[in-house]
Design an enzyme around this catalytic site. Structure first.
Site, PDB file in Angstrom:
ATOM      1  N   ASP A 155       0.825  -1.208   0.000  1.00 24.28           N
ATOM      2  CA  ASP A 155       0.000   0.000   0.000  1.00 24.28           C
ATOM      3  C   ASP A 155       0.860   1.258   0.000  1.00 24.28           C
ATOM      4  OD1 ASP A 155      -2.745  -1.165   0.259  1.00 24.28           O
ATOM      5  OD2 ASP A 155      -1.924  -1.963   2.122  1.00 24.28           O
ATOM      6  N   ASN A 185      -3.261  -5.450   1.836  1.00 25.35           N
ATOM      7  CA  ASN A 185      -3.631  -5.952   3.163  1.00 25.35           C
ATOM      8  C   ASN A 185      -4.342  -4.915   4.019  1.00 25.35           C
ATOM      9  OD1 ASN A 185      -1.595  -4.327   4.460  1.00 25.35           O
ATOM     10  ND2 ASN A 185      -0.062  -5.873   3.950  1.00 25.35           N
ATOM     11  N   ILE A 187      -3.342  -2.414   5.717  1.00 26.30           N
ATOM     12  CA  ILE A 187      -2.695  -1.977   6.965  1.00 26.30           C
ATOM     13  C   ILE A 187      -1.376  -1.282   6.647  1.00 26.30           C
ATOM     14  CG2 ILE A 187      -1.618  -2.760   9.119  1.00 26.30           C
ATOM     15  CD1 ILE A 187      -4.619  -3.039   9.212  1.00 26.30           C
ATOM     16  N   ARG A 358      25.887  23.614 -21.869  1.00 23.40           N
ATOM     17  CA  ARG A 358      24.817  22.672 -22.258  1.00 23.40           C
ATOM     18  C   ARG A 358      24.934  22.339 -23.744  1.00 23.40           C
ATOM     19  NH1 ARG A 358      19.137  25.816 -23.292  1.00 23.40           N
ATOM     20  NH2 ARG A 358      20.005  27.824 -23.896  1.00 23.40           N
ATOM     21  N   GLU A 411      10.531  14.051 -12.863  1.00 18.96           N
ATOM     22  CA  GLU A 411      11.951  14.037 -12.501  1.00 18.96           C
ATOM     23  C   GLU A 411      12.309  12.880 -11.573  1.00 18.96           C
ATOM     24  OE1 GLU A 411      10.783  18.262 -13.488  1.00 18.96           O
ATOM     25  OE2 GLU A 411       9.974  16.690 -12.175  1.00 18.96           O
ATOM     26  N   PHE A 437      15.594  21.464 -10.387  1.00 18.37           N
ATOM     27  CA  PHE A 437      14.592  20.415 -10.218  1.00 18.37           C
ATOM     28  C   PHE A 437      15.183  19.066  -9.823  1.00 18.37           C
ATOM     29  CE2 PHE A 437      12.241  23.273 -13.331  1.00 18.37           C
ATOM     30  CZ  PHE A 437      11.687  24.015 -12.297  1.00 18.37           C
ATOM     31  N   ARG A 520      23.339  27.718 -18.982  1.00 16.31           N
ATOM     32  CA  ARG A 520      22.412  28.142 -20.033  1.00 16.31           C
ATOM     33  C   ARG A 520      23.098  29.123 -20.975  1.00 16.31           C
ATOM     34  NH1 ARG A 520      19.017  32.737 -20.566  1.00 16.31           N
ATOM     35  NH2 ARG A 520      17.136  32.357 -21.819  1.00 16.31           N
TER      36      ARG A 520
END
Length: 665
Positions: A155, A185, A187, A358, A411, A437, A520
């Site tokens: 669960d 179950n 629980i 990049r 992500e 992120f 960037r």
């Protein structure tokens, strides 16, 4: 004569005894899922206990890893190198049976699990790897890659948000060889989950495009067997088998309650459970008749022998494919790799470009991926920004033997899935998002480090230099967090040459993940001689020396290296002797021998100034008590790169002024 329930009870009692002996652990789940495990492992699970790393084995992932004694019991009973003495050492220092399953510690454990939901994510990655490899290597009559990925979840796994991310993607990708058993179950630690988890799991998974087998009696062998056969018959959807179980099955007073979840049952309750299950044996005692029924060594050797025969024929008919398959499984790089990558890096130095790192990363991928069909990339819906695709990128959604995964905005799921791809074997995964992120993916990043997973993280938009998007997107403390995580090598290169070296290092590194931190904005390319190019791979090197003896050392990384060098030269013009050290990877530098480190940062030079647009605190170990750090102490703001660098002190004027003050003291 053994009946199936008695075989399952062997799992239950080993789990109960080990938890009691350790004085801690989780007996409830192994007791509840023992019947499912017995059917799966004895009738369907394809493996070879004497060779846990056999390539074409099925993968079994215990996502609800707190129930580790279920897995350890299975490994012991079926004939893996896991003795009864190791079960008695459950949760003890240096045992093969740690509290949660750990890959590399226990033969037969495919991945480290414990943080709920991540094992499920790893399993999705393994299923992706199986399907992609099979599409690439299999030929008519030769199913060289052909296995299932089986997962146990609870669960808690399905409550975790990562389960949504990865199950949604698995359904979209139609991973038919992924089969999940849900231990329903009712629980969890806090009690009955009906007060906080009322999802319609059937409709949830149908909406993901999963095949759902519902209302399976998790304590009835025929019901379990039929559900597995049904799931295996579905080829174009992953399957979830929802098993109604009783946590702590067999315990007269604690079954069906949270009391059996995360603590030993206690001597009195164990006595009653033995009686209730008609288990007449002492703690850790398994009779030979049960061992004989469980042992899978002969069957495993036969499965492996048959596969080896098939591969021998395959090798005769498709020698090039067989050689490539073996190379990838053995994690060997192509013979031409070292020369071609070295030539590429020296050629970059001869042909300077002032580009963002990049973009330099994308250029490196273009060069290196052409040599490495095992390089499989992906981005969390930021491919055009991260620049992670190359000219031959092919989406696995459109091409089953593709080399690129569009993960969507997932992500956490992306990172954990790629961990699974790596652990399956045959691939080197790289994943990408904005550095900010990494916060969404943080625990999967940590798990990659914990497991020494070969996984390349490509994190772009690395500082306030990304500009107007503002502080929600500007990373401040993330770099320090990554650098201080054990087993991760973090690189923040300053230009295309350092970026290519970082990529080459990440691919050649045998153990552990590597994080590439990329800009960037466009950056200046620096002049270097051959010795300096070689020394980049040591993590830090001397970029500039004016004269000796040295008065002050400047240390910098990434986008701040240019203003650092300019500032240092202005200080040198005032008559001081300066050194500029580029430190693209402090982790790698810290592992160098003392002589090299002393040659770069002589301990007697205490006037040091560090310049980096990230949190300051990390850098004191290099600046020292007499040094100075120009870095970030607050979150960023929304403005242009130029305005922000001036506001936060990343200017030649400020660096020169601070250096003068430091030199006068």
């Amino acid at each position: 004569m053994c009946v199936r329930r008695e075989l399952a009870n062997a799992i239950r009692m080993l789990s109960i005894d080990a938890v009691q002996n350790a004085k801690s652990g989780h007996p409830g789940m192994p007791m509840g899922m023992a019947d499912i495990a017995e059917v799966l492992w004895r009738k369907f699970f394809k493996h070879s206990p004497t060779n846990p790393n056999w390539n074409n084995r099925d993968r079994f992932i215990l996502s609800n890893g707190h129930g580790s004694m279920l897995l350890y019991s299975l490994l012991h009973l079926t004939g893996y190198d896991l003795s009864i003495d190791e079960l008695k050492k459950f949760r003890q220092l240096h045992s093969k049976t740690p509290g949660h399953p750990e890959t590399g510690e226990t033969p037969g454990v495919e991945t480290t699990t414990g943080p709920l939901g991540q094992g499920l994510a790893n399993a999705v990655g393994m299923a992706i790897a199986e399907r992609t490899l099979s599409a690439y290597f299999n030929r008519p009559d030769y199913d060289i890659v052909d296995h299932y990925t089986w997962v146990f979840v609870g669960d808690g796994c399905l409550m975790e948000g990562i389960s949504h991310e990865v199950c949604s993607l698995a359904g979209t990708l139609k991973l038919g060889k992924l089969i999940v058993f849900y231990d329903k179950n009712g629980i969890s630690i806090d009690g009955k989950i009906s007060n906080w988890f009322t999802d319609d799991t059937v409709m949830r998974f149908k909406s993901y495009n999963w095949h759902v087998v519902d209302k399976v009696d998790g304590h009835d062998a025929n019901s379990i067997k039929n559900s597995i056969e049904e799931a295996k018959s579905v080829k174009d959807q992953p399957s979830i088998i929802i098993c109604n179980t009783i946590i702590g099955f067999g315990s007269p007073n604690k079954s069906g309650t949270a009391d059996s979840h995360g603590a030993p049952l206690g001597e009195e309750e164990i006595f009653l459970t033995r009686k209730n299950l008609n288990w007449k044996y002492s703690p850790f005692e398994i009779p030979n008749k049960i061992y004989d029924k469980w042992n899978f060594v002969k069957q495993g050797l036969k499965l492996e022998e048959n596969w080896n025969k098939q591969f021998h024929l395959y090798k005769s008919e498709y020698p090039a494919l067989a050689e490539e398959y073996s190379r990838r499984i053995k994690k060997k790089l192509p013979t031409q790799w070292y020369k071609k990558t070295k030539d590429y890096i020296f050629n970059l130095q001869k042909n300077p470009q002032n580009i963002a790192t990049r973009k330099a990363s994308q250029n490196a991928i273009e060069e290196f991926a052409a040599l490495l069909p095992e390089l499989i990339g992906g981005s969390a819906d930021l491919s055009p920004s991260n620049l992670t695709m190359w000219s031959k990128s092919s989406s696995i959604t459109e091409n089953l033997c593709g080399n690129y995964i569009h993960y969507g905005v997932r992500e956490f799921g992306m990172t954990a899935i790629a961990n699974g791809i790596s652990h399956h074997g045959g691939f080197i995964p790289y994943t990408s998002t904005f550095l900010m992120f990494v916060e969404y993916a943080r625990n999967a990043v940590r798990m990659a480090a914990l497991m020494n997973t070969k996984h390349i993280f490509v994190y772009t938009h690395d500082s306030i230099g990304l500009g107007e998007d503002g502080p929600t997107h500007q990373p401040i403390e993330q770099l320090a967090n990554l650098r201080m995580t054990p087993n991760i090598d973090v690189w923040r290169p300053s230009d295309q040459v350092e970026t290519a070296v970082a990529w080459k290092y990440a691919i050649e590194e045998k153990n552990g993940p590597t994080a590439l931190i990329l800009s960037r904005q466009n950056l200046f390319q620096f002049s270097r001689n051959n010795e300096q190019i070689k020394n980049i791979s040591y993590g830090a090197y001397i970029l500039y020396d004016s004269k000796k003896p040295i008065d002050i050392i400047f240390i910098s990384t990434g986008s701040e290296l240019q203003i650092t060098l300019t500032s240092a030269k202005k200080i040198a013009a005032l008559g001081y002797s300066v050194r500029v050290v580029s430190m693209p990877s402090n982790n790698v530098f810290d592992r160098q021998n003392i002589d090299y480190k002393e040659s770069i940062l002589p301990s007697y030079i205490t006037k040091r100034i560090v310049i980096e647009a990230s949190i300051k605190d990390f850098w004191y170990k290099y600046a020292g008590s007499e040094g100075l750090i120009i870095g970030m102490e607050t979150f960023g703001e929304s403005a242009s790169e130029e305005v922000l660098f001036k506001k936060f002190g990343f200017t030649v004027e400020n660096i020169v002024n601070k250096s003068k003050i430091l030199l006068k003291h």
